[in-house]
Each structure stands twice: as C-alpha cells, then as structure tokens.
Design a protein around this motif. Structure first.
Motif: not given
Length: 614
Positions: A333-356
């Motif tokens: 339960a605790v880790f699932s929240r951290l995993a969700l935040v991590s996945m959001v950061a992973l996708v957002a920064t991945g798209l930004l890096l893709t544009g670069r």
C-alpha cells in the motif's frame, strides 16, 4: 557510531574527488561530421596533401582511424592523424595521389561516451566525374555493450530501490528490522553489480580501441570524461558496498524510529547522498547536452534515473522481501503510492528527453535510437497496465498476487534493457535528420541591348560544376552574329582568385561552357561578356550565391515535422494527469492489505480496535 562519523568524512572526501574527476564542461556524446576539405564529392585539379574533416564537437586523434580506398589499388591505412584548428577538426596526411577517384573512410569516437561514428569522404583528382558521395552513419549498438550497460542499470536500480525502501518505505511500517537489513544488502548487491559492469565496460572499450592497451587505458582515465566517470562510479559504488556492511548490523528499532521521523543520522544521510551521487554520474553522460542546455539535461536525466530506480528497484525489493516482511500488505500500500509518483516522473521526463534527443518524426521511425525508444515505450506501457491493476487492487482492498508483482518486475528489467541500449546509441539529432534547405535560385536573366543573358550552374556548390550560358537576341534579323561568350566568377570575400571561363559560338543561343572548378561556397560577382563584332555589348553583372555542400540526409519517413512540440505537450499532459491521480489516491487513502496464509497473495486488511494499519 564513531565509525560512522569517520565514514561521513570519508564520504565527503569521495564526493570531492569525484567532482575533480568529472569533466568541467559539457560535451555531446556524438561527434557529427559537418564538412571536409576537399569537400565530399569534389573534383580537384591537383592532388591534396591532406584531408581535413570537421566535427561539431571536440575530437581525439588517438580515437580515430582513416583508410584510403582507390580503384584497382590496395587499401592504405592512414596513420598520420592529428588535431586541427579548434580541437574539432581531424587532419590526416595523404600519400601522392595520381588522377582518379578516392574514398577515405574513417571511424571516430567521441571522448565523452566513446560512441562511434563511421563515415567517408569521396573526391576526385584530375579530369574525372564523381558519381556518388560519402557521408556519415551511426553504428548500431553492440550486444555486449548493451548487456554490460543493462547490468550497470540493474545495479543502479537495485541500489536506488533498496535505499528508498530502507530509508522511506519500511520505517513507516513499524518493526521491520530484518527487512531493512535485507534492503541494505540489496543496495550492496546493486553497488557490486555496478562495479563489475563499469570495470567490464572500461576493459571492453580499451580492447576495442586497440593496443597498446596500457597506454589506451591510461589515456582514457586521464584525458577522457568516459574514463573519469567510470573511475568516479567505481569509487562511489565501492563506498556504498562498504557503507551498507557497516550500517546493516547497527539497524534496530531505535534507528528505524528516527528514520520514520525523518531524523536521519550520519548513516542515513551518507546512504542517501551516495545513492544520488551514483545516479548523478549516470546523468552526466554526454546525452545530457543533446538538444539544449547541459544543466537542464542533467537535471532531467537525474530525475528520470531516480524515478526508474525507485519504481524498478522497489519492485525488485518487493519480490525479494515478501517473505521477510511482517506486514507485506501495508508495504504494498505504501510502495504503490511511491511507484505511482515514480511512474509519472518517469513518463514526463522521458517525453521531455525524447524531444531533446529525437529531432523529427523521420528520426523517430528511421533511426536506431528512435526504434529502440519505441520498443522501450511499448514495454513501459505494458508495465504501466500491471501497475495500474495493482494500484486499483490496493484501493479496492482486493488481493494483489505476488506473481503479478513478478511480471511487472520482469517488464521493468526489459525497460532497463531499453534504456541501456539507448545509452549506447547516438541520439537521432543533427543535420542528417533535418529538412534540407532549398537550393539558392539562380539570378534572373538580364537584358543588355537586344540580348538576353542567362546562366545555369549545376550543382551550384564548391568543386566541379557544369556551366551553360543562354545568349539570345530579341531582334530579327540580328544586328550581328555572336562569336563568343566569356564568364568570370569573382569571389566577394577572401583572397581566392577569380575563375575565368572562355567559350565559343552559341548554337541556337545556347553555349555549353563545360566544367568549371568553384573554390568555395558564398557570394560571387559573375561578369559575362558577349563578343559581337560590329554591335558591341556592355558586360553583364550577376550577384551569385554558391551553396555550401550539404551532408547526407535521411529519407523522409511519414514527416519531417519537429517532434519536440508534441513530446513537450505530452509531458505536460502526463504530469498534470499523473499529479491529479496522485492527489486523488492520497485523499481516498485505501486501507492497506495484509498477507494471507498461503503467502502468495495479499488479502484485505482486518481492522483492530485502537490500531491503524497505515
């Protein structure tokens, strides 16, 4: 604790040494050729004594090789290679060349990540016609490099995920001393994997570059940022191994209570600092300078790497720790929240890096880098589906099977493999993927007296060109026959000599003046004199622009539209949607489940009077 205090100062010293060993300036991870002398495809009257190849970044002559190919002649390896002006030019000495067509192939590695670029320059000497050009291509990633980078990234994920579990997740669950100690061992295992992978990568590059191996290794360690980052990475990872062995026996309920209250002692601070340092060393690689500001690139890559490690490493930890946890349901339960935040950061920064790192839609679909990224995104999407299923199960107090976590962890390993392959592949940016500029149109025809004068120069670039003059009188009958045409190309700048051309009598108003040698690109003043005895004409002057040689371009696939606006927009949408989901799940606050007797699934919690499970 005295030992730990001493270790704190040792860690500070390591950080200082690592900072000294890292490069002080940003550099790209891919040296792209931008021109040569003689130009690619040129025909020169006399044989040059050297070939100069210019790159968009600083290069190392000792990491380059050149080979001369000629028709019906043996291949000649050119060993006299030196650095030219500005440090971004390689000059190679050529042997005496008779008339003919020659191709000089080269391989060069950038000094940052040792990415290899292979290319060639084709030129002719004397009265020859060059029908094809050289150009540059990137080299596909080697399987051994991908495997070693994958081991390094798996080790990084283990140490990031283990540190996150030990410092943030497990202390929130109460008395989980055994699980915290095992998490610290996971950190040590990850750091050990990093040491093995980094040393193996370094040895692999030394062998690939060639003998003398001792001199090659010393040069990479001293003069190249690849060697210095490897050195710093090994030092930091080795210190993490030592730190986890020192800290693990001292972890008890008192230490966990302090960590739960975010009152970290020297051990916790050192563990967090060294974990971030290990991620930072990966983020400092040459791709960070691609497509924009180097500090911004480093920051994006650092967040991306930490998010990857938190999600993937936490999954690995969930699999490894499930039998040691007293409250595995609360852990999920605790880790699932951290995993969700991590996945959001992973996708957002991945798209930004893709544009670069990917210039256009064509670059995405036609390059090794783009195709590898698409494969990585497909696997990440599948992992995201499993992650959403697990999060929904926790929110609805339904069973979360250990097998599902194992499947998501296996997909995380594939995502890391995709990132490893991308780290060994040059980004899909540069002139090769840009839309070719339109050629400069020829100046319009001019009229002098009754005569229309027009010139055509093909291909209108430095080197050999074909020149055709059209000289037509508008009067009938003509006042006098035209007996000759002379043309002179006068450079507007520089000290290059004018290029004169004398021709004979036009046929039906058209005169083929043959091949002429244009010395360089840029602005010219072209003066045309028409010989007509008995009815003389004034000279005609044209302002002319000779186009610069253009590098090879990728064939358009779907579109040449820049990709960056779309990836940046996608990153904004992903960040907003992800943060909204994080806030929603935080407010709903589902009860954490507990492990069932079978040990293979997580069951809904049973509340007890006076006790909360989260």
């Amino acid at each position: 604790m005295k030992v730990l205090r001493r270790f704190r100062w040792s860690a500070a010293l390591v950080a200082v040494l690592a900072a000294v060993m890292l490069p002080a300036t940003a550099a790209s991870a891919h040296a792209t050729p931008i021109g040569s002398e003689p130009p690619d495809g040129a025909v020169v009257a006399s044989a040059p004594d050297s070939l100069k190849v210019r790159f968009d970044e600083r290069v190392d002559a000792q990491l380059a090789s050149f080979v001369l190919h000629a028709t019906d002649q043996p291949v000649v390896e050119l060993s006299d290679v030196r650095i030219g002006s500005g440090g971004s030019q390689l000059v190679v000495t050529l042997p005496a060349l008779p008339e003919g067509i020659y191709r000089v192939t080269y391989k060069v590695r950038d000094p940052v990540d040792l990415h290899e670029t292979a290319g060639s320059v084709v030129f002719g000497v004397g009265n020859v016609l060059v029908a094809s050009f050289g150009g540059a291509t990137t080299v596909a990633p080697q399987p051994i490099d991908v495997v070693l980078r994958w081991l390094e990234r798996v080790g990084l994920a283990l140490l990031i995920g283990g540190a996150l579990l030990a410092l943030v997740v497990l202390p929130r669950l109460g008395d989980e001393v055994a699980a915290v100690r095992r998490s610290l061992r996971i950190v040590g295992v990850g750091a050990t994997l990093q040491v093995v992978a980094l040393v193996s990568l370094f040895v692999r590059e030394v062998i690939d570059i060639g003998s003398p191996y001792g001199a090659t290794a010393g040069r990479l360690l001293v003069s190249g940022s690849f060697g210095r980052r490897t050195e710093a990475g090994v030092v930091v990872a080795a210190c993490l191994v030592g730190l986890t062995r020192l800290v693990s026996p001292s972890v008890d309920g008192v230490v966990l209570a302090r960590w739960r209250a975010r009152r970290f002692d020297e051990a916790g601070v050192a563990l967090a600092a060294m974990t971030v340092a290990a991620a930072l060393l990966v983020s400092l690689a040459g791709h960070a300078s691609t497509g924009g500001s180097y500090p911004v690139g480093v920051a994006l890559r650092l967040v991306h790497v930490l998010a990857m490690g938190a999600w993937a490493g936490g999954l690995f930890g969930a699999v490894f720790l499930r039998h040691q946890l007293k409250r595995p349901g609360a852990f999920v339960a605790v880790f699932s929240r951290l995993a969700l935040v991590s996945m959001v950061a992973l996708v957002a920064t991945g798209l930004l890096l893709t544009g670069r790192e990917i210039a256009t839609v064509t670059a995405l679909l036609s390059s090794w880098f783009g195709r590898l990224l698409l494969a990585k995104l497909a696997v990440l999407a599948a992992a995201g589906v499993w992650g959403v299923r697990h999060a929904m199960a926790v929110d609805r107090r339904r069973p979360v099977r250990a097998r599902g976590l194992q499947i998501e962890g296996a997909l995380a390993l594939l995502v890391i493999a995709g990132g490893a392959a991308l780290s060994t592949t040059p980004p899909a940016v540069g002139a090769f993927y840009e839309r070719a500029p339109a050629p400069t149109p020829p100046p319009p025809a001019q009229t002098v007296g009754d005569v229309l004068v027009k010139l055509t120069l093909r291909p209108n670039r430095p080197g050999a060109n074909l020149l055709v003059a059209t000289v037509v009188s508008s009067r009938r009958p003509e006042p006098a026959p035209i007996t000759g045409v002379s043309v002179e190309f006068r450079p507007e700048a520089g000290d290059a000599a004018p290029v004169p051309v004398n021709g004979g009598t036009p046929v039906d108003g058209v005169l083929d003046l043959g091949a002429i040698e244009i010395p360089s690109a840029g602005a010219y003043r072209v003066v045309v004199e028409v010989a007509r005895p008995g009815a003389s004409l004034a000279p005609v002057s044209f302002a002319w622009t000779v186009d610069a040689p253009q590098p090879a371009r990728a064939r358009t696939v779907v579109s040449d539209v820049p990709l960056r606006p779309y990836t940046y927009g996608g990153a904004a949408v992903a960040a907003v949607a992800g943060l909204a989901l994080v806030v929603y799940r935080r407010r709903t606050g589902a009860l954490p489940p507990v492990l069932g007797e079978a040990g293979d699934e997580l069951q809904p919690a049973v509340s007890q009077p006076g006790r909360r499970d989260s």
